[in-house]
Write a protein that holds these residues in place. Structure first.
Motif, mmCIF file in Angstrom:
data_model
loop_
_atom_site.group_PDB
_atom_site.id
_atom_site.type_symbol
_atom_site.label_atom_id
_atom_site.label_comp_id
_atom_site.label_asym_id
_atom_site.label_seq_id
_atom_site.Cartn_x
_atom_site.Cartn_y
_atom_site.Cartn_z
ATOM 1 N N LEU A 1 -0.150 7.808 1.345
ATOM 2 C CA LEU A 1 0.655 7.246 2.586
ATOM 3 C C LEU A 1 0.434 5.678 2.941
ATOM 4 O O LEU A 1 1.187 5.435 3.651
ATOM 5 C CB LEU A 1 0.234 8.201 3.654
ATOM 6 C CG LEU A 1 0.609 9.752 3.949
ATOM 7 C CD1 LEU A 1 -0.130 10.363 5.105
ATOM 8 C CD2 LEU A 1 2.186 9.784 4.071
ATOM 9 N N GLY A 2 -0.446 5.255 2.093
ATOM 10 C CA GLY A 2 -0.646 3.899 2.213
ATOM 11 C C GLY A 2 -1.315 3.499 3.424
ATOM 12 O O GLY A 2 -1.266 2.352 4.126
ATOM 13 N N ARG A 3 -2.078 4.247 3.951
ATOM 14 C CA ARG A 3 -2.912 4.170 5.157
ATOM 15 C C ARG A 3 -4.138 3.367 5.037
ATOM 16 O O ARG A 3 -4.946 3.009 6.280
ATOM 17 C CB ARG A 3 -3.101 5.683 6.223
ATOM 18 C CG ARG A 3 -1.831 6.255 6.374
ATOM 19 C CD ARG A 3 -0.994 5.437 7.434
ATOM 20 N NE ARG A 3 0.348 5.916 7.757
ATOM 21 C CZ ARG A 3 0.644 6.704 8.394
ATOM 22 N NH1 ARG A 3 -0.084 7.464 9.004
ATOM 23 N NH2 ARG A 3 1.978 7.317 8.176
ATOM 24 N N VAL A 4 -4.820 3.316 3.853
ATOM 25 C CA VAL A 4 -6.181 2.818 3.698
ATOM 26 C C VAL A 4 -5.914 1.900 2.247
ATOM 27 O O VAL A 4 -5.012 1.828 1.671
ATOM 28 C CB VAL A 4 -7.148 3.897 3.601
ATOM 29 C CG1 VAL A 4 -7.421 4.709 4.761
ATOM 30 C CG2 VAL A 4 -6.705 4.634 2.313
ATOM 31 N N GLY A 5 -6.902 0.898 2.198
ATOM 32 C CA GLY A 5 -6.823 -0.022 1.123
ATOM 33 C C GLY A 5 -7.425 0.791 -0.043
ATOM 34 O O GLY A 5 -7.941 1.896 -0.032
ATOM 35 N N PHE A 6 -7.004 0.294 -1.434
ATOM 36 C CA PHE A 6 -7.371 0.975 -2.703
ATOM 37 C C PHE A 6 -8.414 0.251 -3.357
ATOM 38 O O PHE A 6 -8.328 -1.226 -3.163
ATOM 39 C CB PHE A 6 -6.003 0.698 -3.566
ATOM 40 C CG PHE A 6 -4.834 1.541 -3.186
ATOM 41 C CD1 PHE A 6 -4.689 3.024 -3.681
ATOM 42 C CD2 PHE A 6 -4.037 1.115 -2.253
ATOM 43 C CE1 PHE A 6 -3.568 3.858 -3.226
ATOM 44 C CE2 PHE A 6 -2.913 1.895 -1.701
ATOM 45 C CZ PHE A 6 -2.850 3.431 -2.333
ATOM 46 N N LYS A 7 -9.343 0.819 -3.835
ATOM 47 C CA LYS A 7 -10.490 0.256 -4.701
ATOM 48 C C LYS A 7 -9.715 0.400 -6.098
ATOM 49 O O LYS A 7 -9.238 1.475 -6.642
ATOM 50 C CB LYS A 7 -11.617 1.229 -4.552
ATOM 51 C CG LYS A 7 -12.563 1.061 -3.204
ATOM 52 C CD LYS A 7 -13.611 2.048 -3.256
ATOM 53 C CE LYS A 7 -14.256 1.814 -1.875
ATOM 54 N NZ LYS A 7 -15.615 2.776 -1.961
ATOM 55 N N ARG B 1 0.907 -1.242 -0.048
ATOM 56 C CA ARG B 1 0.009 -0.080 -0.025
ATOM 57 C C ARG B 1 0.911 1.182 0.120
ATOM 58 O O ARG B 1 0.429 2.367 -0.577
ATOM 59 C CB ARG B 1 -1.043 -0.033 1.109
ATOM 60 C CG ARG B 1 -2.119 -1.113 1.351
ATOM 61 C CD ARG B 1 -3.106 -0.560 2.009
ATOM 62 N NE ARG B 1 -2.787 -0.348 3.533
ATOM 63 C CZ ARG B 1 -2.571 -1.237 4.405
ATOM 64 N NH1 ARG B 1 -3.017 -2.801 4.071
ATOM 65 N NH2 ARG B 1 -2.261 -1.201 5.556
ATOM 66 N N ILE B 2 1.941 1.112 0.743
ATOM 67 C CA ILE B 2 2.668 2.428 0.774
ATOM 68 C C ILE B 2 3.550 2.525 -0.569
ATOM 69 O O ILE B 2 3.658 3.907 -0.653
ATOM 70 C CB ILE B 2 3.764 2.253 2.181
ATOM 71 C CG1 ILE B 2 3.074 2.278 3.171
ATOM 72 C CG2 ILE B 2 4.910 3.153 1.934
ATOM 73 C CD1 ILE B 2 4.193 1.926 4.465
ATOM 74 N N LEU B 3 3.936 1.571 -0.939
ATOM 75 C CA LEU B 3 4.595 1.754 -2.290
ATOM 76 C C LEU B 3 3.752 2.215 -3.461
ATOM 77 O O LEU B 3 4.160 2.938 -4.266
ATOM 78 C CB LEU B 3 5.159 0.263 -2.558
ATOM 79 C CG LEU B 3 6.516 -0.124 -1.781
ATOM 80 C CD1 LEU B 3 6.793 -1.818 -2.092
ATOM 81 C CD2 LEU B 3 7.589 0.931 -2.250
ATOM 82 N N LEU B 4 2.563 1.633 -3.519
ATOM 83 C CA LEU B 4 1.720 2.007 -4.414
ATOM 84 C C LEU B 4 1.024 3.553 -4.387
ATOM 85 O O LEU B 4 1.214 4.359 -5.191
ATOM 86 C CB LEU B 4 0.357 1.184 -4.400
ATOM 87 C CG LEU B 4 -0.707 1.462 -5.264
ATOM 88 C CD1 LEU B 4 -0.389 1.635 -6.853
ATOM 89 C CD2 LEU B 4 -1.837 0.516 -5.167
ATOM 90 N N GLY B 5 1.114 3.751 -3.026
ATOM 91 C CA GLY B 5 0.488 5.345 -2.748
ATOM 92 C C GLY B 5 1.763 6.142 -3.132
ATOM 93 O O GLY B 5 1.456 7.224 -3.663
ATOM 94 N N GLU C 1 -2.056 -2.472 14.225
ATOM 95 C CA GLU C 1 -2.128 -3.503 13.089
ATOM 96 C C GLU C 1 -1.135 -2.841 12.059
ATOM 97 O O GLU C 1 -0.483 -3.451 11.291
ATOM 98 C CB GLU C 1 -3.575 -3.485 12.744
ATOM 99 C CG GLU C 1 -3.672 -4.508 11.505
ATOM 100 C CD GLU C 1 -5.157 -4.554 11.115
ATOM 101 O OE1 GLU C 1 -5.261 -5.490 9.735
ATOM 102 O OE2 GLU C 1 -6.048 -4.292 11.741
ATOM 103 N N LEU C 2 -1.303 -1.385 12.058
ATOM 104 C CA LEU C 2 -0.134 -1.018 10.935
ATOM 105 C C LEU C 2 1.420 -1.215 11.127
ATOM 106 O O LEU C 2 2.006 -1.639 10.515
ATOM 107 C CB LEU C 2 -0.349 0.715 11.096
ATOM 108 C CG LEU C 2 0.823 1.237 10.218
ATOM 109 C CD1 LEU C 2 0.627 0.966 8.677
ATOM 110 C CD2 LEU C 2 0.640 2.852 10.200
ATOM 111 N N TYR C 3 1.580 -1.524 12.632
ATOM 112 C CA TYR C 3 3.145 -1.442 13.149
ATOM 113 C C TYR C 3 3.183 -3.054 12.675
ATOM 114 O O TYR C 3 4.526 -3.192 12.181
ATOM 115 C CB TYR C 3 3.017 -1.526 14.692
ATOM 116 C CG TYR C 3 4.736 -1.788 15.061
ATOM 117 C CD1 TYR C 3 5.648 -1.123 14.785
ATOM 118 C CD2 TYR C 3 4.564 -3.174 15.508
ATOM 119 C CE1 TYR C 3 6.880 -1.661 15.205
ATOM 120 C CE2 TYR C 3 6.121 -3.620 15.903
ATOM 121 C CZ TYR C 3 6.876 -2.953 15.739
ATOM 122 O OH TYR C 3 8.217 -3.466 16.110
ATOM 123 N N VAL C 4 2.428 -4.158 12.913
ATOM 124 C CA VAL C 4 2.660 -5.382 12.490
ATOM 125 C C VAL C 4 2.900 -5.486 11.019
ATOM 126 O O VAL C 4 4.061 -6.204 10.939
ATOM 127 C CB VAL C 4 1.429 -6.262 12.977
ATOM 128 C CG1 VAL C 4 1.604 -7.519 12.608
ATOM 129 C CG2 VAL C 4 1.221 -6.260 14.462
#
Length: 302
Positions: free
Chosen positions: A65-71, A28-32, A118-121
């Motif tokens: 920032l990759g903090r949420v999922g992508f539709k 998610r972070i990389l895609l963001g 969950e983000l940390y894991v």
């Protein structure tokens, strides 16, 4: 607006496969980050991008920032806005988004994990180097099951025995990466206070010290003790962890856990002071060999 971005902005197919080893959080972070580069290269504001996907500029910020999922629809609409029309390039982005939305191994523990942890894991799963400093307890990644049970019971006094067991299982699963073939480099700095604080009785503390002595022998693990005799030290502000990633697109992350939340720092001006403190701690602490002798002597005292 400037011309469309060049090929360097495209996540190649082999990169997508390589990144998948880092888990969905890093994907998610990389895609963001890729989408942010495309947006800025076209001189498009977050407000304009948000309008394209029927959302606010704040939603674009969270996506980047990759903090949420992508539709898939949102990714497709953003690619169109950013001038990405090549079918192969678009399919690569969509494939990356699909992988980024896949649940991580920790999904089965989601009922136990607050969102902030969950983000940390997910970040821990993807890190190539983990440097952690603790003062009150032995770091979670090097705890024995019995010691972890005592710690978890302190924070979850009203939890059922089944919940306690599942929380321990989560912690032990996180530890399994440490000695695996793709495990990160782990560097744990432990204050003597954590080693002297009795939890669960002599047998549990003795086994915990034995565990640290075993880990010291693993080439990818470093354990350093900060003895009382060294006086004050650089980390006066409390425990923290620094995560570093193999992917150059990902910045270092400083993680500081609080009672009901956590603080994540990833801007260079924020993380650099913690990096300097961690470096100083490594110099001020007992060396690896001195720490081994300290733990051996402590084991005989318990």
């Amino acid at each position: 607006m400037t011309s469309a971005p060049g090929p360097e902005h495209r996540p190649e197919d082999n990169d997508v496969l390589a990144y998948s080893r880092g888990g969905p959080t890093v994907l998610r972070i990389l895609l963001g980050a890729q989408l942010r580069r495309l947006r800025t290269a076209r001189d498009i504001s977050r407000e304009e991008a948000g309008h394209a996907i029927r959302a606010s500029h704040a939603k674009i910020s969270r996506l980047e920032l990759g903090r949420v999922g992508f539709k898939t629809r949102d990714v497709a609409d953003l690619l169109t806005l950013y001038g990405v029309t090549d079918p192969g390039e678009r399919s690569t982005f969509v494939a990356l988004a699909a992988q980024a939305n896949a649940p991580g191994w920790w999904h089965k523990f989601s009922d136990l994990l607050p969102t902030w942890f969950e983000l940390y894991v997910g970040l821990e799963e993807a890190a190539s180097i983990i440097r952690t400093y603790e003062i009150q307890f032995i770091p979670g990644l090097v705890q024995t099951e019995d010691y972890a049970r005592e710690i978890i019971k302190l924070g979850h006094a009203n939890a059922s025995a089944e919940e306690i067991d599942r929380r321990i299982a989560l912690r032990m699963t996180r530890q399994e990466r440490m000695t695996g073939p793709d495990g990160p480099r782990l560097w744990a700095l432990v204050d003597e206070a954590a080693l002297r604080r009795p939890l669960g009785g002599r047998a549990i503390m003795r086994a915990q010290v034995d565990r640290l002595l075993e880990l010291i022998e693993i080439p990818t693990v470093t354990v350093q003790v900060i003895p009382f005799g060294h006086g004050g030290h650089a980390a006066a502000g409390g425990p923290f962890t620094i995560l570093r990633f193999a992917e150059p697109e990902l910045p270092d992350v400083v993680y500081m856990e609080q009672l009901t939340s956590a603080l994540y720092l990833d801007k260079r001006e924020e993380t650099d002071p913690y990096m300097r403190v961690m470096d100083r701690l490594c110099v001020e602490a007992a060396t690896a060999s001195e720490s081994r002798r300290f733990l051996t002597a402590l084991r005989d005292e318990i």
